[in-house]
Scaffold this motif. Sequence first.
Motif, PDB file in Angstrom:
ATOM      1  N   LEU A  44     -57.998 -23.835  41.650  1.00 30.67           N
ATOM      2  CA  LEU A  44     -58.942 -25.040  41.810  1.00 30.67           C
ATOM      3  C   LEU A  44     -57.858 -26.418  41.925  1.00 30.67           C
ATOM      4  CD1 LEU A  44     -61.774 -25.189  39.240  1.00 30.67           C
ATOM      5  CD2 LEU A  44     -62.025 -25.130  41.768  1.00 30.67           C
ATOM      6  N   ALA A  45     -57.097 -26.241  41.202  1.00 27.86           N
ATOM      7  CA  ALA A  45     -55.923 -27.494  41.289  1.00 27.86           C
ATOM      8  C   ALA A  45     -55.262 -27.207  42.440  1.00 27.86           C
ATOM      9  CB  ALA A  45     -55.185 -27.272  39.988  1.00 27.86           C
ATOM     10  N   GLY A  46     -54.558 -26.060  42.843  1.00 27.95           N
ATOM     11  CA  GLY A  46     -53.615 -25.729  43.907  1.00 27.95           C
ATOM     12  C   GLY A  46     -54.525 -26.135  45.267  1.00 27.95           C
ATOM     13  N   GLY A  47     -55.674 -25.668  45.414  1.00 30.49           N
ATOM     14  CA  GLY A  47     -56.578 -25.746  46.388  1.00 30.49           C
ATOM     15  C   GLY A  47     -56.877 -27.142  46.860  1.00 30.49           C
ATOM     16  N   TRP A  48     -57.053 -28.001  45.639  1.00 30.42           N
ATOM     17  CA  TRP A  48     -57.700 -29.440  45.794  1.00 30.42           C
ATOM     18  C   TRP A  48     -56.845 -30.193  46.102  1.00 30.42           C
ATOM     19  CZ3 TRP A  48     -62.389 -31.666  46.229  1.00 30.42           C
ATOM     20  CH2 TRP A  48     -62.541 -32.888  46.085  1.00 30.42           C
ATOM     21  N   TYR A  49     -55.628 -30.316  45.188  1.00 30.49           N
ATOM     22  CA  TYR A  49     -54.611 -31.320  45.412  1.00 30.49           C
ATOM     23  C   TYR A  49     -53.634 -30.939  46.377  1.00 30.49           C
ATOM     24  CZ  TYR A  49     -56.369 -33.154  41.118  1.00 30.49           C
ATOM     25  OH  TYR A  49     -57.159 -33.701  40.134  1.00 30.49           O
ATOM     26  N   GLY A  50     -53.395 -29.681  46.813  1.00 31.44           N
ATOM     27  CA  GLY A  50     -52.550 -29.271  47.892  1.00 31.44           C
ATOM     28  C   GLY A  50     -50.961 -29.887  47.507  1.00 31.44           C
ATOM     29  N   GLY A  51     -50.194 -29.868  48.455  1.00 28.98           N
ATOM     30  CA  GLY A  51     -48.826 -30.491  48.423  1.00 28.98           C
ATOM     31  C   GLY A  51     -48.045 -29.641  47.223  1.00 28.98           C
ATOM     32  N   TRP A  52     -47.202 -30.518  46.633  1.00 30.51           N
ATOM     33  CA  TRP A  52     -46.248 -30.122  45.590  1.00 30.51           C
ATOM     34  C   TRP A  52     -47.220 -29.177  44.445  1.00 30.51           C
ATOM     35  CZ3 TRP A  52     -41.492 -29.021  45.587  1.00 30.51           C
ATOM     36  CH2 TRP A  52     -40.833 -29.754  46.793  1.00 30.51           C
ATOM     37  N   THR A  53     -48.294 -29.530  44.063  1.00 34.15           N
ATOM     38  CA  THR A  53     -48.993 -29.115  42.898  1.00 34.15           C
ATOM     39  C   THR A  53     -49.353 -27.497  43.580  1.00 34.15           C
ATOM     40  OG1 THR A  53     -50.250 -31.170  42.610  1.00 34.15           O
ATOM     41  CG2 THR A  53     -50.907 -29.233  41.463  1.00 34.15           C
ATOM     42  N   ASP A  54     -49.722 -27.471  44.745  1.00 32.78           N
ATOM     43  CA  ASP A  54     -49.987 -26.078  45.282  1.00 32.78           C
ATOM     44  C   ASP A  54     -48.756 -25.391  45.344  1.00 32.78           C
ATOM     45  OD1 ASP A  54     -51.612 -24.212  46.561  1.00 32.78           O
ATOM     46  OD2 ASP A  54     -51.382 -25.166  48.356  1.00 32.78           O
ATOM     47  N   THR A  55     -47.564 -25.764  45.843  1.00 35.24           N
ATOM     48  CA  THR A  55     -46.348 -25.110  46.152  1.00 35.24           C
ATOM     49  C   THR A  55     -46.057 -24.531  44.778  1.00 35.24           C
ATOM     50  OG1 THR A  55     -45.885 -26.752  47.895  1.00 35.24           O
ATOM     51  CG2 THR A  55     -43.982 -24.997  47.062  1.00 35.24           C
ATOM     52  N   ILE A  56     -45.798 -25.294  43.708  1.00 35.90           N
ATOM     53  CA  ILE A  56     -45.414 -24.907  42.483  1.00 35.90           C
ATOM     54  C   ILE A  56     -46.204 -23.812  41.786  1.00 35.90           C
ATOM     55  CG2 ILE A  56     -44.944 -25.739  39.973  1.00 35.90           C
ATOM     56  CD1 ILE A  56     -44.011 -28.456  41.297  1.00 35.90           C
ATOM     57  N   LEU A  57     -47.568 -23.960  41.902  1.00 36.32           N
ATOM     58  CA  LEU A  57     -48.249 -23.019  41.356  1.00 36.32           C
ATOM     59  C   LEU A  57     -48.144 -21.742  42.181  1.00 36.32           C
ATOM     60  CD1 LEU A  57     -51.673 -25.315  40.722  1.00 36.32           C
ATOM     61  CD2 LEU A  57     -50.355 -24.075  39.026  1.00 36.32           C
ATOM     62  N   ALA A  58     -48.120 -21.824  43.445  1.00 38.33           N
ATOM     63  CA  ALA A  58     -47.987 -20.690  44.288  1.00 38.33           C
ATOM     64  C   ALA A  58     -46.760 -19.930  43.911  1.00 38.33           C
ATOM     65  CB  ALA A  58     -48.056 -20.978  45.724  1.00 38.33           C
ATOM     66  N   ARG A  59     -45.728 -20.531  43.669  1.00 34.69           N
ATOM     67  CA  ARG A  59     -44.236 -19.983  43.518  1.00 34.69           C
ATOM     68  C   ARG A  59     -44.415 -19.397  42.089  1.00 34.69           C
ATOM     69  NH1 ARG A  59     -44.107 -19.624  47.284  1.00 34.69           N
ATOM     70  NH2 ARG A  59     -43.112 -20.562  49.196  1.00 34.69           N
ATOM     71  N   ALA A  60     -45.028 -20.074  41.173  1.00 34.71           N
ATOM     72  CA  ALA A  60     -45.033 -19.510  39.751  1.00 34.71           C
ATOM     73  C   ALA A  60     -45.978 -18.251  39.951  1.00 34.71           C
ATOM     74  CB  ALA A  60     -45.851 -20.499  38.812  1.00 34.71           C
TER      75      ALA A  60
END
Lengths: 289, 337
Positions: free
Chosen positions: A115-131
């Motif tokens: 939810l956080a990655g999809g909603w906020y996008g940007g850095w939040t999304d990148t960091i969550l995806a890498r993790a």
Amino acid sequence: MTAGADRTTTPARAGFLVRLRGSRLLRSRSATVGLAILVFWLVVAIGAPWIAPYDPTAIDFAASADPSPSAAHWLGTDAIGRDLLSRIIFGARTTFLVIPLSVFSAFLVGAIAGLAGGWYGGWTDTILARAGDVMLAFPALVLYIILITTFGPSLWNIVIAVTLTYAPGVARLMRGQVLAVKGLEYVLAARAAGESPIYIMAAEILPNVGTPLIVDLCLRTGYAVILVGTLGFLGLGLPPPTPDWGGMVVEGVNLMTIYPHIALLPAAAVTSVVVACNLLADGFRETAR
Amino acid sequence: MARIVLNRLGQFAFILLIASFLLFAVTEFSPGNVASKILGPYALESQVRSLSDRLGLDDPLFTRYLRWLGMLVGLVPNELGGPATGLGLSDPRGAQYFGNFGFSLMQGRPIVDVLADRFGHTVTLTVWAIGLTVPISLVLGVLAGMTEGSALDRIISVTTVSLTSLPEFVVAVLLIFVFAASLGWLPGTSPLDPGDRWSVGSQLVLPVAVLVIASSAYVTRIVRSSVVDTLAQPFVRTARLKGLAPMRVAMLHVLRNAMIAPVTVILLQINWILTGVVVVEAIFAYPGIGRLMLEAALFGDIYLIQALTLIALSVAVTTQFLGDLAYVLLDPRIRVA
């Protein structure tokens, strides 16, 4: 009971049953069967102390001479004379404690991250995806072995291992779903109305991304049952006196030539739960169509 | 194209580094734990102290991680061997060489030697398993997909769906029950001793069969659904309407396009087989690195666990990387995007 009371309760109950039978999920045969098996085991797990004929750890020396099924022990006993039926019944408790806990935790973490990655996008999304990518590199069993090296085998380490290995997949699914509905009118309307992002995610987005997530939940629950059974089978599960289906199978393997039931019955129990989860997933998929 | 490959390669290296750091951080979480794993539960405080000083266990975690990596590639000597520590551990290769994983505490030998004994057995097992899984699932998947809805498709689909519900250890137990315990055709354990009354070949049959059954069921389903999806594509209809021979449509138009998804899945399946290998080796007492990992975990052999999980991790990350790469190479649409 008076006739009047009877009349007031009957329609309501019938109505409930009709509604249940008429609900779309139960129209699917595979969902009904899957659900029935799960409910059966759940009742067995909850009622274990009252249903089980013996204490699952009590040893019957007389029976250990011949562990085959008998009048006293319907499913026979294991190699050291513990009643197999009671052990399977109490084993359901272990399964129905570990599995819901770990799958729930995996979905909580995964859904929040997605939810956080999809909603906020940007850095939040990148960091969550890498993790998530890093965590996906660990096969579940390998991760668990690393954990028990330092922390020893325990319920919580199983929960952590399942959470870390399943959450990234859930997060990816969730993220995709969020991106799909993010730009739709009802979400925009909620934003325009000044609702907080947390409210929008919980009340507007979550209820509308349900079906794929529920199908995934059923499938992953099935995998988790396999994983936890495997851990027990490998001797890495919960400590020995706890009846555990996977552990019971391995105890019976050496006696396979003489008393195959000791290994086969708990193996069948594990399999029935996995099959039930997969049937339920199929059922949800059918109703979604 | 080259940019995509480099980009993926960068991601691959990044994931491997971070994951290996996590692996190191969790296993060497507390320095006291490391020293007591090496010295055993009855070590004196002074022994723990001196070992910690010698190995630098009180250094920050990141320093220790870099030293561990350095030791692995042969830049930093391993301080645990030699007479100075009094543990009786020695390595004929010296303290500094490429691939130095340190010592197995369980066996009191350098880990490279321990791995050398076991590695080949696991490779044999996996190569047979994958070598059989791929053709079996391609043939069954294509047959079922091409004849969607037919009796053959139903039989294949129902069988594969049921088989994917069976945990590997259940498959193993069932096979042992039927072929070893009841029929007595095959051995129920596979220690690979040359003097055994069963030949080495016959000892391989059941372990390989478990892996093949468990993974080919899944891969068959993927192949089948990929073929079904491709058959529904407009270009297949066009090819048919052009009047091309059915065989030509099947081979050139359908199969070429339907194989993209399965190639990735097969590569990822290697990753999945890792877990299966541990189970199969444990149940059949097969002398490979999967059983070694289990023994190391039960013993608390910290360096051996680090070595084996790092190997497992590298295999997993490499196959994911190759799967990704294969996808890019096979599907021009992704290459352009």
